[in-house]
Design an enzyme around this catalytic site. Structure first.
Site, PDB file in Angstrom:
ATOM      1  N   ASP B  93       0.303  16.173   1.476  1.00 15.06           N
ATOM      2  CA  ASP B  93      -0.280  16.728   0.161  1.00 15.06           C
ATOM      3  C   ASP B  93      -1.446  17.767   0.875  1.00 15.06           C
ATOM      4  OD1 ASP B  93      -1.032  17.350  -2.167  1.00 15.06           O
ATOM      5  OD2 ASP B  93      -1.752  15.331  -2.939  1.00 15.06           O
ATOM      6  N   ASP B 128      -2.259  23.321  -5.769  1.00 15.94           N
ATOM      7  CA  ASP B 128      -2.212  23.661  -7.064  1.00 15.94           C
ATOM      8  C   ASP B 128      -3.394  22.879  -8.023  1.00 15.94           C
ATOM      9  OD1 ASP B 128      -1.289  21.257  -6.452  1.00 15.94           O
ATOM     10  OD2 ASP B 128      -0.364  20.836  -8.525  1.00 15.94           O
ATOM     11  N   ALA B 196      -0.042  15.573 -11.880  1.00 18.52           N
ATOM     12  CA  ALA B 196      -1.047  14.919 -12.771  1.00 18.52           C
ATOM     13  C   ALA B 196      -0.629  13.990 -13.969  1.00 18.52           C
ATOM     14  CB  ALA B 196      -1.694  16.275 -13.399  1.00 18.52           C
ATOM     15  N   CYS B 279       8.680 -14.174  -7.099  1.00 19.68           N
ATOM     16  CA  CYS B 279       9.316 -13.290  -6.346  1.00 19.68           C
ATOM     17  C   CYS B 279      10.129 -13.789  -5.270  1.00 19.68           C
ATOM     18  CB  CYS B 279       8.232 -12.287  -5.584  1.00 19.68           C
ATOM     19  SG  CYS B 279       9.018 -11.117  -4.445  1.00 19.68           S
ATOM     20  N   CYS B 281      10.837 -12.516  -2.047  1.00 23.15           N
ATOM     21  CA  CYS B 281      10.823 -11.938  -0.926  1.00 23.15           C
ATOM     22  C   CYS B 281      10.338 -12.751   0.221  1.00 23.15           C
ATOM     23  CB  CYS B 281       9.850 -10.792  -0.974  1.00 23.15           C
ATOM     24  SG  CYS B 281       7.842 -10.854  -0.749  1.00 23.15           S
ATOM     25  N   CYS B 284       6.670 -14.401  -0.181  1.00 23.67           N
ATOM     26  CA  CYS B 284       6.380 -15.109  -1.309  1.00 23.67           C
ATOM     27  C   CYS B 284       7.226 -16.495  -1.251  1.00 23.67           C
ATOM     28  CB  CYS B 284       7.054 -14.236  -2.515  1.00 23.67           C
ATOM     29  SG  CYS B 284       5.896 -12.995  -3.146  1.00 23.67           S
TER      30      CYS B 284
END
Lengths: 515, 515
Positions: B93, B128, B196, B279, B281, B284
Site C-alpha cells: 500500500d 489515491d 474505502a 471451530c 481448527c 480449537c
C-alpha cells in the site's frame, strides 16, 4: 425427577446438561456425540477419540459381541472398557437394529441386559422394535406394545448401577410417539432414545423427523435425557438440539470415510468431487483433496474419519456455545439453508413454536431477524400472547417512527416488525431489543399487524392510531378496521416524530458486540 | 484484455482466476486472501503464512517502511522478499490510508511508486484518496478527480514488471463508483481495489457495500481483477466473491487477536465470552477457551491469530469449492443468516440480480431453494425472461401436479414455484431441476405467478388453464385474468393427474448426491 440428569442451561428446547453415569464414574456433558465403535473394525482408536476429539462417551453393539465367540469371551473376561481401551462411559445397543433388519435375533431383553451388565456396559438397552416410517397405524401400535413390554421387562432386570435406555417408538404417528414418550417416562429407566428416525434422515425427511421428536418430547418430562438414536450427521445437530435432543451417535464418521465421503455442516461431499477442502481442521489444513486421493485406502479412510470427527465435534461445540449465548435459533436458521429439506425441517419446527415456547428462556442475549422464518419464532408468539394481556387506555398512537409532540395521544407505543406494538417500558427487554434488517419482508409486517390485532382485541374500547412506514396490503388487511391508519409522515406537524424511537433496532453497532 | 488475469471458472459474478504476478514469478489463485504484515510487528511469520496457511500473496505498507529509517534502509538493501522472508507475491500500500487518517502524507504517487519498485514490490499502489461514505456529492467528485489524476500519474511511472493498483473510489454514490471503475479500467494499470469500504463494513452496512461494489463492477470490465480493499472478515467473503471480488486482505487476523477477538464465519466473538470453541481448527481442537485465557498475552495472541487465519483460509477454500460446484449462492444464503445486516446485504445483492445474471453460468449442478430470498435469484429472473420468448399455442394446461388424460389440451406444461411454467423439453435443464421444499412460501408462489404472467403476455392468443395446489391470494392476484384457474384436483376425472410430474423436485434423493 431423574437425578442422574441435570440441566445447566437452555435455549429454545435445547439444553446443556450433565448426565451422570455412575457405573463409569463419569459425568457426560450434553449435547454429546457418541462415536459408534464397531468392535470388529476400529477406524480411530477409542483412546484417541477421548484424548484428541474429546469424546466422553461412545457406543458399541453388545449383540455383535454376544454373537462373536472371541469377542464374547474377551468382553466377559476383560470388561468392555479394557477391551476397547476407553475410560469414558460406554453405551451398548441390544440387537434391535439387527431385529429390524433381519426379522429375528437370538436374545431376549432379559438376556441381553444381563449380558450388557456382565461385560461392564454403563448404559444398556433392551430389545425394542424400531418401527419404520409409514407403516399402518395397526402395525405401529402392535409393535409399540411389544416395545412397551420390553421396557417393563427391562425394569425387572437387576442391573445395579448400569443405566438403561427406554426407547421411544411410534413410527410416523406423532400421537403414538407422544404416548410412547409418556409410557417410557413412567418407567424407572434412565435415558430415552427416540428410535427409528434413521430412515427419515436417509430420505431427507427432516420435517417428519421434527414431528416425531416433537411428539416424543410432549410425552417425556423435561428432565428426561433424550437420545436421537442413529443420528450422527453434523448438519442436523443444531435443529435436533433445538427440539430438545441431548445425545447423538455417529457411525457416519467411519462408514462414510470408508466410502470416501466427507461430512460438512452443510451436507456430504464425495472426495472425488472436491478440489478444495471447505474446512479448517488439521487434516484439511495439511492436505489437499488431490493429496488424500493419492493415499492408500486405509490411510485415506483414517484421514477422512478424522476430518469427519473434527467437523462433528466442532459443530457440537458450536451448538453448546450457541446455547450459552442464547442464539441457538440463529444457528438453526443458518443450517436450515443447507438443503431445501432442512428448510422444511426448520419450517416444521416453527409449526411447534407453541411447544418450544414453553421451554425457551424468557430472556437471552439477542434476537437476530435473519429470514422470513424469523417472524414465526417462539419469541414473537410469546410477545403476541403478552399483547393479549396488556392494557392500553384512551387514545394510543402505535408508531414505527417517532414520538408525537402533541398531547392528542394518551400514550405512544413503538411498533417494530415482526413483533408489533409494545409500551416504552418493555423496549429494553428481550426480544424487543432485536436486531432487524432495514429491508423488512412481508412476513415481518404481517406478524406486526397480527400483534396490533392482538392488542386491539384485548382493548376493545381504546382508540388506536397506527403510523406505519408503508406496510404492504397483506399486512394492512390484518389490522382491525377500528384502527386509524396514518402513513408515518402523515401525522400533523406537531405530532410528527421528533426522534426515531427505534434507533436501537437501527443501530447495527448496538447490542451484539463487534463483528 | 488484461493478460495477467485469467478466469478459470465462475458462479454468479464470482470467479476462480489466476493472477500472474510477473515480478514475483508466481501465479496467485483467486479469490485470494492477502494477510497484512506489519513490518514493525510480526504476529505470524510470513514463511509460516505460506507453508502452514497456504498464503500465496501478502500485503504490507510501503509508506510505513518509507518513513522508518531502519526499515527504509533494510528494504532497499535486501529487498522486501528477503526482509520479510516470503517467496510469494507482495503487494504494498502507498500511504493513502494514512492520508485519509491524518490529512496529509509526505510522498507523491511518483515517489512512492518509485520506492515500491526499488524495494521489490510485486504489486504497487499510487496515492489515491479513500473518500469515506456519506460525504457530499461535491466532495466525492472532487476527491475522485484527485484519485483519477493519481492513476494518470501512476501510468507515467516506469515500473517494469511491477503490477500497479488502480483504486476505485466514489464514496456511497454508485454512479460515481461506476464512473471510477470505467476510468480505472481505461488505464493500463493492473489490479482494481474498490476502496474505502472499511467504514461501511465497520458499521455493518453490507447493503451499501454491495451497492458500491455493484457500481464499481459495472464500470470495470469482466476481466479486471478486483480487490475489496481492507476487507478481511471471513463472514462476508462469500457475499463479496459472489458480487465479483477476487482479492481480500486481512489485518483483522492479527489486530483482532491482539484484542482477544476470535473470528468466525458467523461474526466475531470475544475470548472472554466463549466457553466452547465453535471451530475444528488445530488450535480449537487442542485448547479450550479457558486454557487459552490462561496463556500469556503473547502466546494468546499467536494462538488466536492462528485460529483467525485458519478460519479465514478455510472459508476461502469453501468459497472456491462452491464456485467449482456451482452453489456459491447457496453458501451466500447461509452466510446471510449470520446477522440482520448480512441479510440486508444479500437482499441488496438480489436487487442487482439483472447485473449478476449476465455473468452467472447458464447451467450448474443444482439449485437449492432454501429461503424466501431464493425466489429472487438471478436464475429465476432468467427463466422469466425466457418465458417471454417461448411459444405456447392453442389450449395449454399449466399444472403443478399431473398430466391430463384428456385431449382437451394441446400441451401440458409443468409449473414449479418459484419458476412458474416450463415445457417438458426444459424439465431436465438447470435451474428447473431445482430442489424445492415441500413447504412452499408466498414468495415462491408469487414468482411462479409472475412466470405465468410473462408466458401469457408473450402468447396473448393462447388459452391457459392453471391447475394449482392452492396458491395464496397474493400469488393468484398476479395471474392474468385471462387464465382459467382450477384447483389441482378439480380437473374432471379424465383430466386428473395420473402421475406426479414434479417427482424430481419432490425426490430428495435425487440430484445432490448423498447427505
Amino acid at each position: 425427577m431423574r437425578d442422574h440428569f441435570e440441566i445447566r442451561d437452555g435455549d429454545v428446547a435445547g439444553r446443556i446438561g450433565e448426565l451422570t453415569v455412575p457405573r463409569a464414574g463419569v459425568t457426560v456433558e450434553t449435547p454429546a456425540l457418541l462415536p459408534v465403535v464397531n468392535p470388529n473394525i476400529i477406524t480411530v482408536a477409542p483412546d484417541r477419540l477421548e484424548s484428541e476429539f474429546g469424546a466422553q462417551i461412545l457406543i458399541t453393539n453388545s449383540y455383535i459381541i454376544h454373537k462373536n465367540e472371541d469377542l464374547h469371551e474377551e468382553a466377559l473376561e476383560k470388561g468392555l472398557h479394557e477391551m476397547l481401551g476407553f475410560d469414558g462411559a460406554i453405551m451398548t445397543d441390544s440387537g434391535s437394529f439387527q431385529l429390524a433388519e433381519y426379522g429375528e435375533i437370538e436374545v431376549t431383553t432379559e438376556e441381553i441386559l444381563q449380558f450388557q451388565y456382565d461385560i461392564g456396559t454403563d448404559i444398556g438397552t433392551p430389545v425394542d422394535i424400531p418401527t419404520p416410517p409409514d407403516v399402518s397405524r395397526e402395525q405401529a401400535e402392535e409393535e409399540l406394545a411389544v416395545t412397551e413390554r420390553a421396557l417393563r421387562d427391562a425394569e425387572n432386570v437387576e442391573t445395579g448401577e448400569m443405566l438403561v435406555n427406554a426407547p421411544v417408538q411410534g413410527s410416523t404417528y406423532p400421537d403414538l410417539r407422544e404416548r410412547a414418550g409418556r409410557t417410557a417416562y413412567e418407567t424407572d429407566l434412565d435415558v430415552f432414545p427416540v428410535g427409528a428416525v434413521v430412515p427419515l434422515m436417509n430420505a431427507y425427511r427432516y420435517d417428519d423427523m421434527v414431528d416425531a421428536v416433537a411428539g416424543a418430547k410432549r410425552g417425556l418430562g423435561r428432565d428426561a435425557p433424550v437420545h436421537l438414536f442413529g443420528a450422527g450427521h453434523p448438519m442436523m445437530f443444531a435443529l435436533a438440539v433445538a427440539m430438545g435432543c441431548d445425545l447423538f451417535d455417529s457411525a457416519a464418521y467411519a462408514l462414510y470415510a470408508r466410502d470416501d465421503r466427507y461430512l460438512t455442516v452443510r451436507g456430504t461431499e464425495h472426495l472425488d468431487e472436491l478440489e478444495y477442502f471447505p474446512c479448517s481442521c488439521a487434516v484439511c489444513s495439511a492436505y489437499s483433496p488431490a493429496e488424500i486421493r493419492q493415499e492408500n485406502a486405509r490411510e485415506r479412510e483414517r484421514l477422512l474419519a478424522e476430518h469427519n470427527l473434527h467437523v462433528s465435534f466442532a459443530e457440537l461445540r458450536r451448538v453448546k456455545q450457541a446455547i450459552r449465548s442464547g442464539n441457538l435459533l440463529e444457528l438453526v436458521e443458518e443450517r436450515a439453508r443447507s438443503h431445501p429439506t432442512m428448510l422444511d425441517g426448520y419450517r416444521a419446527m416453527l409449526d411447534h413454536a407453541d411447544q418450544l415456547e414453553r421451554e425457551d428462556p424468557v430472556s437471552k442475549g439477542s434476537f437476530f431477524y435473519v429470514s422470513n422464518e424469523s417472524a414465526s419464532r417462539p419469541e414473537v408468539q410469546r410477545h403476541h400472547d403478552r399483547l393479549s394481556r396488556l392494557d392500553a387506555e384512551g387514545t394510543v398512537l402505535l408508531t414505527q417512527g417517532g414520538t408525537p409532540k402533541s398531547d392528542r395521544f394518551d400514550a405512544t407505543w413503538r411498533v417494530v416488525p415482526p413483533f408489533g406494538p409494545f409500551p416504552r417500558a418493555l423496549s429494553e427487554t428481550y426480544p424487543l431489543t432485536a436486531e432487524v434488517p432495514d429491508r423488512t419482508d412481508d412476513d415481518a409486517y404481517a406478524m406486526a399487524a397480527e400483534g396490533v390485532a392482538r392488542l386491539v382485541a384485548a382493548n376493545p374500547d381504546t382508540e388506536f392510531v397506527l403510523a406505519h412506514d408503508g406496510w404492504p396490503e397483506t399486512a394492512l388487511a390484518r389490522v382491525p378496521d377500528s384502527v386509524t391508519l396514518e402513513p408515518l409522515h402523515g401525522l400533523s406537524p406537531d405530532e410528527a416524530p421528533d426522534e426515531r424511537v427505534d434507533s436501537e433496532a437501527d443501530d447495527a453497532d448496538d447490542g451484539h458486540g463487534d463483528v
